[in-house]
Design a protein around this motif. Structure first.
Motif, mmCIF file in Angstrom:
data_model
loop_
_atom_site.group_PDB
_atom_site.id
_atom_site.type_symbol
_atom_site.label_atom_id
_atom_site.label_comp_id
_atom_site.label_asym_id
_atom_site.label_seq_id
_atom_site.Cartn_x
_atom_site.Cartn_y
_atom_site.Cartn_z
ATOM 1 N N THR A 1 0.785 -1.193 -0.010
ATOM 2 C CA THR A 1 0.005 0.060 0.026
ATOM 3 C C THR A 1 1.032 1.307 -0.064
ATOM 4 O OG1 THR A 1 -1.611 -1.044 1.318
ATOM 5 C CG2 THR A 1 -1.914 1.096 1.215
ATOM 6 N N ARG B 1 -5.041 4.724 -1.577
ATOM 7 C CA ARG B 1 -5.673 4.584 -0.523
ATOM 8 C C ARG B 1 -5.197 5.599 0.922
ATOM 9 N NH1 ARG B 1 -5.669 -1.998 -0.612
ATOM 10 N NH2 ARG B 1 -6.463 -2.236 -2.681
ATOM 11 N N LEU C 1 -10.333 7.402 3.821
ATOM 12 C CA LEU C 1 -9.144 7.666 3.337
ATOM 13 C C LEU C 1 -8.131 8.134 4.146
ATOM 14 C CD1 LEU C 1 -7.722 8.236 0.579
ATOM 15 C CD2 LEU C 1 -8.334 10.818 0.820
ATOM 16 N N GLY D 1 -4.244 1.231 -5.882
ATOM 17 C CA GLY D 1 -3.686 1.678 -4.435
ATOM 18 C C GLY D 1 -2.418 0.896 -3.913
#
Ligand code: CS2
Ligand code: MG
Length: 403
Positions: free
Chosen positions: A118, A144, A206, A361
């Motif tokens: 991520t 993300r 978020l 993401g």
């Protein structure tokens, strides 16, 4: 398998990069990032004058022994130049070992602990509205997590707010660094409002981050951390200069906002107290500036003992070779937190063709043996080195401050 050649390659596809290329007697090559923004030639010289000659004839498989040979053998230990040079050698040797084993480096590090890495991008704007539009752009690209930086009313410029929506490069040419003006009071008044606006617009899902960039005193950092608590930041980065590790005790006493520090730290000894006392939540050290995969993995193992997670630095002044190495490490460690991903320009990507890919993401390092990055030397030659320096910051009364 002996090292037959060791060369440093300096190129400037939009910004300077220093790369170490090792070649073994059977022609296997390995790359290591050796870029230190604003001090590139110091590392290039450290490598070409003092390290490359002693690598010739060494066993390319002896990664740990080579690390010790260069660290203990340096006598003058630690610091960004030495540890960046050692990192370049270490990273190139892991690249070679992966190619010889026909495995991507993450497999040599224990295999994957997650589906992908991520990442977070950098959203910035002179005004809150511009910043919010930039965050929306990252959300639309599937990110993300997004770092939020905003202009400060009354200051002509500030860290992290650049002209280009996607690419931010603080280093500039010239004999002396550009001088920026800083005001902590104006900053502390403005940032909570910007972060609140981002949280309000994008809701709780978020992940939002903010980089203070080394500029506050411990009690100012405590004030900011407390003011931001309602907005649940994923992390508040470099709230104070990281050298004085004990100063984080003051910050910790006053706020629960998570803290990330480490991008300017270079060895386990620079962050050992931060980790052992859990004064931080994320360690930001990068492969290129902290002795390579071998040493950063040691730091991350210590961090795991104390529930501190990784948050590797990934700015555009760290080359695609460093980003690829970080991704292999990110995939294989149990205590991964988040990976910074400031996209490189197409110019840079053309010099460093790579296997890593962005999707939904996440970044994936790819399944190519080694790191999965090559260096197109013909393309690199078309971009000669251009001296560039990071800015400095002064307070409104002219006092030197931290940039
Ligand atoms: C920043 C960096 O990405 C970050 O978190 O702190 O952009 C930093 O300013 C540069 O790497 C300095 O060269
Ligand atoms: Mg930072």
């Amino acid at each position: 398998m002996r090292i037959a050649e060791a060369r440093t390659i300096v190129t400037c596809p939009g910004r300077n990069f220093v790369t170490l290329k090792l070649t073994t007697e059977d022609g296997t090559t390995g790359l290591g990032d050796a870029t230190l923004n604003g001090r590139e030639l110091s590392v290039a010289a450290y490598l070409s004058e003092h390290v490359c000659p002693m690598l010739i004839g060494r066993d390319a498989h002896a990664i740990e022994d080579t690390w010790r040979y260069l660290y203990n053998g340096a006598y003058w230990r630690r610091g960004p130049v030495t540890m960046t040079a050692i990192a370049a050698v270490d990273t190139a040797l892991w690249d070679i070992k992966g190619k010889v084993a026909s495995l991507p480096v993450y497999q040599l590090l224990g295999g994957r602990c997650r589906a992908g890495v991520t990442v977070y991008g950098h959203a910035h704007g002179e005004t809150i509205d511009e910043m919010l539009d930039a965050v929306q752009g990252y959300v639309d690209r599937g990110y993300r997590a997004v770092r939020v930086q905003c202009g400060i009313p009354g200051l002509p410029s500030t860290y992290g707010v650049g002209r280009d929506a996607l690419f931010y490069e603080p280093a500039e040419g010239g004999r002396a660094p550009r001088e920026e003006t800083w005001s902590t009071r104006r900053y502390l008044r403005a940032i909570p409002e910007a972060i609140a606006a981002a949280r309000e617009r994008f809701g709780p899902e978020l992940e939002l981050l903010h980089d203070v960039h080394h500029r506050l005193t411990p009690i100012e950092a405590a004030q900011l951390g407390r003011a931001l608590e309602p907005h649940q930041l994923f992390w508040l980065e470099d709230p104070v200069p990281g050298e004085l590790q004990a100063s984080l005790r003051t910050v910790r006493r006053h706020t629960t906002t998570p803290i990330a520090i480490g991008e300017v730290l270079n060895s386990i000894w620079d962050c050992e107290q931060l980790i052992r006392e859990q004064l931080i939540d994320f360690i930001r050290m990068s492969v290129v500036h902290s002795g390579g995969i071998t040493h950063l993995r040691r730091v991350l193992h210590l961090a795991e003992l104390h529930r501190v997670r990784s948050g590797c630095h990934g700015a555009t002044d760290l080359s695609p070779v460093c980003l690829a190495a970080a991704l292999h490490l990110d995939l294989a460690i149990p205590n991964f937190g988040l990976q910074e991903y400031m996209r490189h320009t197409p110019e840079t990507d053309a010099v460093f063709p790579h296997a890593y890919r962005f999707a939904d993401g996440l970044l994936h390092p790819g399944e190519v043996p080694g790191l999965g990055v090559e260096l197109d030397e013909a393309a690199a030659e078309r971009h000669p080195y251009l001296p560039a320096l990071l800015p400095v910051a002064r307070l409104t009364d002219g006092t030197m401050h931290d940039w």
